[in-house]
Design an enzyme around this catalytic site. Structure first.
Site, PDB file in Angstrom:
ATOM      1  N   ARG A  31       3.175   0.024  10.587  1.00  0.00           N
ATOM      2  CA  ARG A  31       4.179   0.156  11.642  1.00  0.00           C
ATOM      3  C   ARG A  31       4.532  -1.143  12.363  1.00  0.00           C
ATOM      4  O   ARG A  31       5.714  -1.318  12.721  1.00  0.00           O
ATOM      5  CB  ARG A  31       3.730   1.230  12.635  1.00  0.00           C
ATOM      6  CG  ARG A  31       3.914   2.634  12.083  1.00  0.00           C
ATOM      7  CD  ARG A  31       3.265   3.699  12.946  1.00  0.00           C
ATOM      8  NE  ARG A  31       1.831   3.773  12.702  1.00  0.00           N
ATOM      9  CZ  ARG A  31       1.046   4.719  13.214  1.00  0.00           C
ATOM     10  NH1 ARG A  31       1.547   5.635  14.011  1.00  0.00           N
ATOM     11  NH2 ARG A  31      -0.247   4.734  12.937  1.00  0.00           N
ATOM     12  N   ASP A  68      -3.339   4.266  -2.116  1.00  0.00           N
ATOM     13  CA  ASP A  68      -4.277   4.792  -1.120  1.00  0.00           C
ATOM     14  C   ASP A  68      -4.236   6.318  -1.171  1.00  0.00           C
ATOM     15  O   ASP A  68      -3.694   6.967  -0.274  1.00  0.00           O
ATOM     16  CB  ASP A  68      -3.885   4.267   0.266  1.00  0.00           C
ATOM     17  CG  ASP A  68      -4.887   4.655   1.326  1.00  0.00           C
ATOM     18  OD1 ASP A  68      -6.045   4.965   0.978  1.00  0.00           O
ATOM     19  OD2 ASP A  68      -4.505   4.646   2.513  1.00  0.00           O
ATOM     20  N   THR A  98      -9.793   5.295  10.649  1.00  0.00           N
ATOM     21  CA  THR A  98      -9.594   4.558  11.899  1.00  0.00           C
ATOM     22  C   THR A  98      -9.005   5.423  13.004  1.00  0.00           C
ATOM     23  O   THR A  98      -8.927   4.992  14.152  1.00  0.00           O
ATOM     24  CB  THR A  98      -8.699   3.323  11.674  1.00  0.00           C
ATOM     25  OG1 THR A  98      -7.482   3.734  11.040  1.00  0.00           O
ATOM     26  CG2 THR A  98      -9.404   2.298  10.806  1.00  0.00           C
ATOM     27  N   LYS A 117      -7.023   8.326  -1.499  1.00  0.00           N
ATOM     28  CA  LYS A 117      -8.212   8.922  -0.872  1.00  0.00           C
ATOM     29  C   LYS A 117      -8.708  10.130  -1.673  1.00  0.00           C
ATOM     30  O   LYS A 117      -8.915  11.230  -1.131  1.00  0.00           O
ATOM     31  CB  LYS A 117      -7.922   9.312   0.571  1.00  0.00           C
ATOM     32  CG  LYS A 117      -7.570   8.127   1.473  1.00  0.00           C
ATOM     33  CD  LYS A 117      -7.381   8.580   2.908  1.00  0.00           C
ATOM     34  CE  LYS A 117      -7.114   7.399   3.844  1.00  0.00           C
ATOM     35  NZ  LYS A 117      -5.791   6.786   3.624  1.00  0.00           N
ATOM     36  N   LYS A 148       0.851  -1.192   0.000  1.00  0.00           N
ATOM     37  CA  LYS A 148       0.000   0.000   0.000  1.00  0.00           C
ATOM     38  C   LYS A 148       0.886   1.241   0.000  1.00  0.00           C
ATOM     39  O   LYS A 148       1.731   1.420   0.881  1.00  0.00           O
ATOM     40  CB  LYS A 148      -0.910   0.031   1.222  1.00  0.00           C
ATOM     41  CG  LYS A 148      -1.889   1.226   1.204  1.00  0.00           C
ATOM     42  CD  LYS A 148      -2.449   1.513   2.568  1.00  0.00           C
ATOM     43  CE  LYS A 148      -1.511   2.325   3.426  1.00  0.00           C
ATOM     44  NZ  LYS A 148      -1.757   3.774   3.411  1.00  0.00           N
ATOM     45  N   ASP A 154     -12.984  15.059  -4.461  1.00  0.00           N
ATOM     46  CA  ASP A 154     -13.124  16.341  -5.148  1.00  0.00           C
ATOM     47  C   ASP A 154     -14.393  16.261  -5.984  1.00  0.00           C
ATOM     48  O   ASP A 154     -15.164  15.305  -5.854  1.00  0.00           O
ATOM     49  CB  ASP A 154     -11.882  16.621  -6.016  1.00  0.00           C
ATOM     50  CG  ASP A 154     -11.550  18.103  -6.124  1.00  0.00           C
ATOM     51  OD1 ASP A 154     -12.475  18.886  -6.465  1.00  0.00           O
ATOM     52  OD2 ASP A 154     -10.407  18.488  -5.870  1.00  0.00           O
TER      53      ASP A 154
END
Length: 224
Positions: free
Chosen positions: A205, A59, A115, A61, A32, A64
């Site tokens: 992470r 990713d 999240t 996002k 990703k 618009d």
């Protein structure tokens, strides 16, 4: 999908990102690449990661007016992403145009509620009800718009899967048992998310910042 884990590879240095991906590629199913990576490295960086042979999830996002989002989707055709995100809150017309402009083999999924937001934080944006309520509303809208699926937390994926049986569900904010949550508010384990219907597990992470990323990726894979 043999391995649903997509490594969130948002590192500021391209060489470091490539090295990490190469090290763990045998224990993940894809990569990703988010805004941080795309803004730092652009099309060149995506091509460099794609050369490692794993599916790429962009990713971005996108959010618009419909025409602008459709143009952005067309601009990334050359990158041949496996998955691209748009924001469900952009509305039905935007999502319909995004899907129409996407490549034939590209899944377009709608981000519902980040999240990093819990009920209180969501309420401060003017959204009434719980995060779960909002995810379910936006999932309905994404399905009606012809999208392939949504992005939601592991807290909602079971309910959405029960409602949208053929949907494609991306779950970020995953943390193996006992690990720190950082800025994520609504988290579950990778195993729980998979059992509840997740199609893709986005993990960053816990692998990228582990003392031994290879061992961490292997350990997570072994729980699935």
């Amino acid at each position: 999908m043999a391995n649903p884990v997509y490594l969130a590879l948002d590192l500021p240095q391209l060489d470091a990102a490539k090295t990490l991906c190469q090290k763990v590629k045998g224990h993940i199913g894809g990569v990703k690449l988010g805004l941080e990576f795309f803004c730092a490295h652009g099309h060149h960086g995506v091509h460099e990661i794609a050369h490692l042979g794993l599916p790429v999830f962009l990713d971005l996002k996108l959010h618009d007016i419909p025409n602008t989002v459709a143009g952005a989707m067309q601009a990334i055709h050359v990158l041949e992403p496996a998955i691209v995100t748009v924001h469900a809150s952009g509305g039905r017309a935007m999502m319909e145009d995004a899907k129409a402009a996407a490549g034939e083999n590209c899944k377009v999924v709608a981000v519902t509620v980040l999240t990093s937001l819990d009920d209180a934080a969501l309420g401060r944006t003017g959204v009434s009800g719980t995060a779960h309520d909002q995810v379910m509303r936006l999932a309905d809208l994404a399905e009606a718009s012809g999208l392939d699926g949504i992005v939601c937390s592991g807290h909602e994926v079971k309910a959405v899967h029960d409602q949208w049986r053929k949907g494609f569900f991306v779950v970020p904010g995953l943390r193996p048992g006992g690990r720190a949550t950082g800025d994520q508010k609504r988290v579950v384990t990778p195993r729980q998310a998979r059992d509840d219907g997740a199609s893709v597990l986005v993990i960053g992470r816990p692998i990228s910042r582990a003392e031994d990323p290879l061992a961490a990726a292997r350990e997570i894979e072994g729980t699935l």
